[in-house]
Enzyme design. Sequence first.
Site, short mmCIF file in Angstrom:
data_model
loop_
_atom_site.label_atom_id
_atom_site.label_comp_id
_atom_site.label_asym_id
_atom_site.label_seq_id
_atom_site.Cartn_x
_atom_site.Cartn_y
_atom_site.Cartn_z
N PHE A 46 25.48 42.07 35.73
CA PHE A 46 26.03 41.60 37.00
C PHE A 46 25.92 42.77 37.97
O PHE A 46 26.08 43.93 37.58
CB PHE A 46 27.47 41.11 36.87
CG PHE A 46 27.98 40.58 38.18
CD1 PHE A 46 27.53 39.36 38.65
CD2 PHE A 46 28.84 41.32 38.97
CE1 PHE A 46 27.93 38.89 39.90
CE2 PHE A 46 29.26 40.84 40.20
CZ PHE A 46 28.80 39.63 40.67
N THR A 47 25.68 42.46 39.24
CA THR A 47 25.35 43.48 40.24
C THR A 47 26.34 44.65 40.26
O THR A 47 25.97 45.80 40.01
CB THR A 47 25.28 42.84 41.63
OG1 THR A 47 26.50 42.13 41.86
CG2 THR A 47 24.10 41.87 41.73
N TYR A 93 56.96 49.77 46.95
CA TYR A 93 55.80 50.61 46.60
C TYR A 93 55.67 50.72 45.08
O TYR A 93 54.58 50.64 44.54
CB TYR A 93 55.95 52.00 47.21
CG TYR A 93 54.67 52.82 47.08
CD1 TYR A 93 53.72 52.81 48.11
CD2 TYR A 93 54.42 53.58 45.94
CE1 TYR A 93 52.55 53.53 47.98
CE2 TYR A 93 53.24 54.29 45.81
CZ TYR A 93 52.30 54.28 46.84
OH TYR A 93 51.15 54.98 46.71
N PHE A 151 20.96 43.35 48.31
CA PHE A 151 21.00 41.95 48.75
C PHE A 151 22.07 41.70 49.81
O PHE A 151 21.95 40.78 50.61
CB PHE A 151 21.22 41.02 47.56
CG PHE A 151 22.48 41.30 46.79
CD1 PHE A 151 22.50 42.27 45.81
CD2 PHE A 151 23.65 40.60 47.07
CE1 PHE A 151 23.67 42.54 45.10
CE2 PHE A 151 24.81 40.86 46.37
CZ PHE A 151 24.82 41.83 45.39
N ARG A 190 19.51 34.72 44.42
CA ARG A 190 19.77 35.41 43.15
C ARG A 190 18.42 35.53 42.46
O ARG A 190 18.03 34.72 41.62
CB ARG A 190 20.76 34.62 42.27
CG ARG A 190 22.20 34.79 42.70
CD ARG A 190 22.83 36.08 42.17
NE ARG A 190 23.02 37.09 43.20
CZ ARG A 190 24.13 37.80 43.36
NH1 ARG A 190 25.19 37.58 42.62
NH2 ARG A 190 24.18 38.76 44.25
N ASP A 245 34.16 40.55 30.69
CA ASP A 245 34.21 40.30 32.13
C ASP A 245 34.78 38.89 32.28
O ASP A 245 34.09 37.91 32.04
CB ASP A 245 32.81 40.41 32.75
CG ASP A 245 32.83 40.18 34.25
OD1 ASP A 245 33.77 39.51 34.74
OD2 ASP A 245 31.91 40.65 34.94
N LYS A 305 37.95 34.73 41.52
CA LYS A 305 37.18 33.63 40.90
C LYS A 305 38.16 32.65 40.25
O LYS A 305 38.87 31.97 40.96
CB LYS A 305 36.20 34.21 39.88
CG LYS A 305 35.47 35.47 40.35
CD LYS A 305 34.41 35.20 41.41
CE LYS A 305 33.85 36.47 42.03
NZ LYS A 305 33.26 37.44 41.15
C1 PLP Z 1 32.66 38.75 41.25
C2 PLP Z 1 32.33 39.32 39.96
C3 PLP Z 1 32.61 40.65 39.66
C4 PLP Z 1 33.15 41.64 40.69
O1 PLP Z 1 34.36 41.23 41.20
P1 PLP Z 1 34.76 41.47 42.75
O2 PLP Z 1 36.13 40.90 42.84
O3 PLP Z 1 33.77 40.76 43.59
O4 PLP Z 1 34.75 42.94 42.99
C5 PLP Z 1 32.31 41.09 38.39
N1 PLP Z 1 31.76 40.28 37.47
C6 PLP Z 1 31.48 39.00 37.72
C7 PLP Z 1 30.88 38.13 36.67
C8 PLP Z 1 31.75 38.47 38.97
O5 PLP Z 1 31.43 37.20 39.23
#
Ligand code: PLP
Length: 478
Positions: free
Chosen positions: A125-126, A73, A449, A383, A216, A259
Amino acid sequence: MTHKSWAEPWRIKVVEPLRMTTRPERELAIERAGYNTFLLDADDVYIDLLTDSGTSAMSDRQWSAMMIGDEAYAGSRSFTKLQGAVRRYYGFEHVIPTHQGRGAEHILSRLLIKPGDHIPGNMYFTTTRAHQELAGGTFHDVIIDEAHDADSEHEFKGNIDISKLRALIDEVGASRIPYVAVAATVNMAGGQPISLANMREVRELTRPLGIRVILDGARAVENAWFIQQREPGQGRRLVAEILHDMCALADGMTMSAKKDSLANIGGWLALRDDDIAEGARNLVVLYEGLHTYGGLAGRDMEAIAVGIEESVSEDHIRSRIGQVIYLGEKLMDAGIPIVRPIGGHAVFLDAAAMLPHIPRDQFPAQALAAALYVESGIRSMERGAVSAGRDEKGENRYPALELVRLTIPRRVYTQAHMDIVAESVIEIFDIREKVTGLDIVYEPAHLRFFQARFEPVKRLVGTTPRAHAIGSLALVGE
Ligand SMILES: *Cc1c(COP(=O)(O)O)cnc(C)c1O
């Protein structure tokens, strides 16, 4: 020995059979899914290009690392490995794991944004913008104009327009800007990179004013590869070195390990400042888990640590982006309108240019994604206006770009799959005037979306009576 072509720098050890469907099965499936590819069952999909998020194939080294995950933990050995990999390749001192990228965004936004603050960024970004707004901030797009132009061949369409940034600082004052959100690469602009020179300019402008820079980093390795390929003076340097330089120009980073890092889940928040990191460790306990696991299993942290190291390998990154470029060039050769230059993780179809007969309020990109699925079983993602959501007045936002994203998972599909994808898009293009628009019939409050549902438009203008009777997608090719 040198070759003109490249091949995938791996061989296949485990295979996952794909299910083929018939056209009537797909017509039924898309109707059940409300014409939203997010709501399809993955089992009904042949080639899944919905996203590159968490869909990478892990290596044998990652799988074996999972077996030695330490599920303690507190103070897990696997956390130490993750922390070591982030420190080594990204160069940040403080590493706080989160269940995925938005977990890091949530904590950072709560910590740094006060109601009434303003956050400039190179295109939204969303999830990032949603968390900024939930914390009471207002997002401002300060990306260069070329990013909103699908035809611009600018090599660094992810760059920040320094004069736009300066104008915002003059308008609201530096004290109302907790940080500049710098994305690399810029997902919503089509996976377009930001240059090292531009990141330096942002740093030089913000540092004397006490404004932080938060990277990011979801696709920062891919961005580093573009810098190596395109930026003067960077051609002989390693992607890993360039990545380090990029991070050195930021005070912190949010990361989705789903990613670049070749893992199926995970993320982190990384910081330099001791006090902010302390605040983040306090918050992560509330929302994610203890600061040495942040919502992840020990085995997940192991897989990410190995994935980070593999992600900066020159062979890996060359073939990863090489595959995307291969698909994009095939489509361009066939005259399909796509966003150029081709981005790092996806090929973006210009749905507004492909389907000029569908008005924006009938969501051409959503319609194109649904039609491509019915035609071929390939799953893509809208998109455009659906992703952009609504403004404060409740009106649809209509971004300049109305796109369908064909996102390539890392190390999952082969060049032969890319050939099938190209052929399928070309087939749709040949019968494009038969694709009709969609009406929104259900809309959730946040990030619509993901869960919105649609129906083919009933009030058809300029279509045949038969099209009206049968609806839209039943008519898309045979
Ligand atoms: C995917 C993504 C996020 C958010 O990450 P999650 O792991 O999906 O929560 C933030 N910024 C960018 C550019 C992304 O592609």
